[in-house]
Design an enzyme around this catalytic site. Sequence first.
Site, short mmCIF file in Angstrom:
data_model
loop_
_atom_site.label_atom_id
_atom_site.label_comp_id
_atom_site.label_asym_id
_atom_site.label_seq_id
_atom_site.Cartn_x
_atom_site.Cartn_y
_atom_site.Cartn_z
N LYS A 85 -16.72 9.80 46.39
CA LYS A 85 -15.64 9.37 45.48
C LYS A 85 -15.38 7.88 45.66
O LYS A 85 -15.04 7.42 46.76
CB LYS A 85 -14.37 10.17 45.78
CG LYS A 85 -13.13 9.69 44.99
CD LYS A 85 -11.89 10.54 45.29
CE LYS A 85 -10.63 9.94 44.66
NZ LYS A 85 -9.41 10.71 44.98
N ASP A 134 -6.19 3.84 43.52
CA ASP A 134 -5.60 4.99 42.84
C ASP A 134 -4.09 4.81 42.70
O ASP A 134 -3.33 5.10 43.62
CB ASP A 134 -5.92 6.27 43.63
CG ASP A 134 -5.37 7.52 42.95
OD1 ASP A 134 -4.94 7.42 41.78
OD2 ASP A 134 -5.39 8.59 43.58
N LYS A 165 2.00 7.16 41.00
CA LYS A 165 2.41 7.49 42.36
C LYS A 165 3.68 6.73 42.73
O LYS A 165 3.93 5.66 42.19
CB LYS A 165 1.31 7.09 43.35
CG LYS A 165 0.09 7.98 43.35
CD LYS A 165 -0.91 7.53 44.40
CE LYS A 165 -2.15 8.41 44.41
NZ LYS A 165 -1.90 9.80 44.79
N ASP A 216 -9.14 4.88 48.69
CA ASP A 216 -9.55 6.05 47.92
C ASP A 216 -11.04 6.02 47.55
O ASP A 216 -11.52 6.88 46.83
CB ASP A 216 -8.67 6.18 46.66
CG ASP A 216 -8.46 7.62 46.24
OD1 ASP A 216 -8.71 8.52 47.08
OD2 ASP A 216 -8.07 7.85 45.09
N ASP A 272 -3.22 11.84 38.11
CA ASP A 272 -3.40 11.51 39.52
C ASP A 272 -4.45 12.42 40.18
O ASP A 272 -4.87 12.17 41.31
CB ASP A 272 -2.06 11.61 40.26
CG ASP A 272 -2.08 10.89 41.60
OD1 ASP A 272 -3.05 10.15 41.86
OD2 ASP A 272 -1.12 11.06 42.37
N GLU A 324 -7.53 12.48 39.71
CA GLU A 324 -8.65 11.76 39.08
C GLU A 324 -9.96 11.91 39.83
O GLU A 324 -11.03 11.81 39.25
CB GLU A 324 -8.29 10.28 38.93
CG GLU A 324 -8.58 9.39 40.15
CD GLU A 324 -7.76 9.76 41.39
OE1 GLU A 324 -6.72 10.43 41.24
OE2 GLU A 324 -8.17 9.40 42.51
N ARG A 365 -11.48 14.46 41.19
CA ARG A 365 -12.31 15.58 40.72
C ARG A 365 -12.93 15.28 39.36
O ARG A 365 -13.99 15.78 39.02
CB ARG A 365 -11.47 16.87 40.69
CG ARG A 365 -10.29 16.81 39.77
CD ARG A 365 -9.25 17.88 40.08
NE ARG A 365 -8.41 17.54 41.24
CZ ARG A 365 -7.43 18.30 41.71
NH1 ARG A 365 -7.15 19.45 41.11
NH2 ARG A 365 -6.73 17.92 42.75
#
Length: 486
Positions: free
Chosen positions: A258, A263, A270, A281, A340, A342, A344
């Site tokens: 990933k 993020d 967030k 991230d 959020d 994101e 996946r």
Amino acid sequence: MDLRTQTLPAGGIAAVAADALLVVLVGDKAPPDLDAALAPLLDDAVKHGDFELKPSRTLYLHRPAGAKVARLAFAAAADASPKSVKAALAAGLAALKAPGVKRLAVALAGADAVDDRHAEALALAVADAVYLYRHTKPSAPAPAALASVTLLGTKAQQPVLARGLARGEAIAAGVTLARECANRPANHLTPGALADQASALAKSHGLKAEVLERKHVEKLGMGAFLAVAQGSHEPLRFIVLRYQGAGKTDAPVVLVGKGITFDTGGISLKPAAEMDEMKFDMGGAASVLGTMRAVAQLKPKVNVVALIPACENMPGGRAVKPGDVVTSMSGQTIEILNTDAEGRLILCDALTYAARFKPQAVVDVATLTGACMIALGHHHSGLFSADDALAADLLAASAAALDPAWRMPLDAEYDEALKSNFADMANVGPRAGGAITAAKFLQRFAKDLPWAHLDIAGTAWKSGTHKGATGRPVGLLTHFVLSRAR
Ligand code: BES
Ligand code: MN
Ligand code: ZN
């Protein structure tokens, strides 16, 4: 860092020429095999209550009588396991951090079987002791003085110890690369800069790199990945790295990382507190890069492909909105209920892409869910796989690398949570079991693959005063790749 092994001199460890000597003492009593010149120093310190043989306690002695070195440290290990010895080594190295310590010699006392695993642990502990983030911090203290570390052993042990040092050195270089990438702020490590890192690694280490840009990703139909990337002004990258250590037709191991370089949560923004940590991230991507570096150095007879979807997750006028439905590369549609979730979304298209390599195994690595951190804390990474053999191999690699992972469930019951009235699936379920539903989501894109997923949200970095990337799970992944070599 110059790491090497050396046969014990005829006069014993007290005769070793170095700036400092670190002796790991295994067990809770003075080891009977401790050098006769050093044993009285230890006995005296213990007798007077200056030292106890308890895990990771250290004793520093300056100009110890009877030894050739100017600096001596004892470090206690609970037992001879690589894990205990590594902890003692780390404590001992910390006790010997001084400008005068350039050449260090290390010996183990009280362990009957010193082997490659201890040598590997030493290489990793040394790299950890000297690592310092400086890329955007000109005021950082001078780099550690330590320049060479020599592991002492018997003549017969030399080849085994050398093998362990080489493996540890390669893994440590991968860990350091992963830490360096993940620590880098998001304005310095954009998706483009991450791709440049991958290309530079390919060039310096004989890997093949291919970097796909948006047009290409659109042609592939990666609608889920594109949806996440569309909110940012930073252009996305899809990075493909290849290591060929076996025959052209040998099925590769595919590692998917990933690569969210920041993020914010997107429109499902967030909270502000600790949002800076979302620069980590891309820890999955960083660990995959680090693993490729280690593998390229160790040259095992196996093929490895690394896939890294990289982009930012930002709010904005172009950003994907809650309720939007997108079509993934697999053709399955996804209702994005929470922007959020994101990770996946970018991984599912990468998993679909992975199938073209007809892989022997696909392992994705992601800072995927806060829920995994709640479940397992910061010690174990979460391992998810429906393939028992693959899960067992990964857990074995985890144990060998001292890089803990814990297997989590993937029962069909958890799949219910992803039902959507408007698409084939939603991208989130309820809060409960969030790490598992995230894995269930990914599993829908790995139906015909020998697939496993590592959720490293709790293990890829540390918060608080020691805030920073850990470089995990480069050790686990490298050991796994090595275990698949012919
Ligand atoms: N990158 C985060 C996961 C994360 C959170 C890692 C905290 C490390 C620390 C991920 O993209 C995310 O935001 N996940 C959401 C999923 C939720 C919306 C279903 C989460 O965990 O809150
Ligand atoms: Mn997120
Ligand atoms: Zn994320």
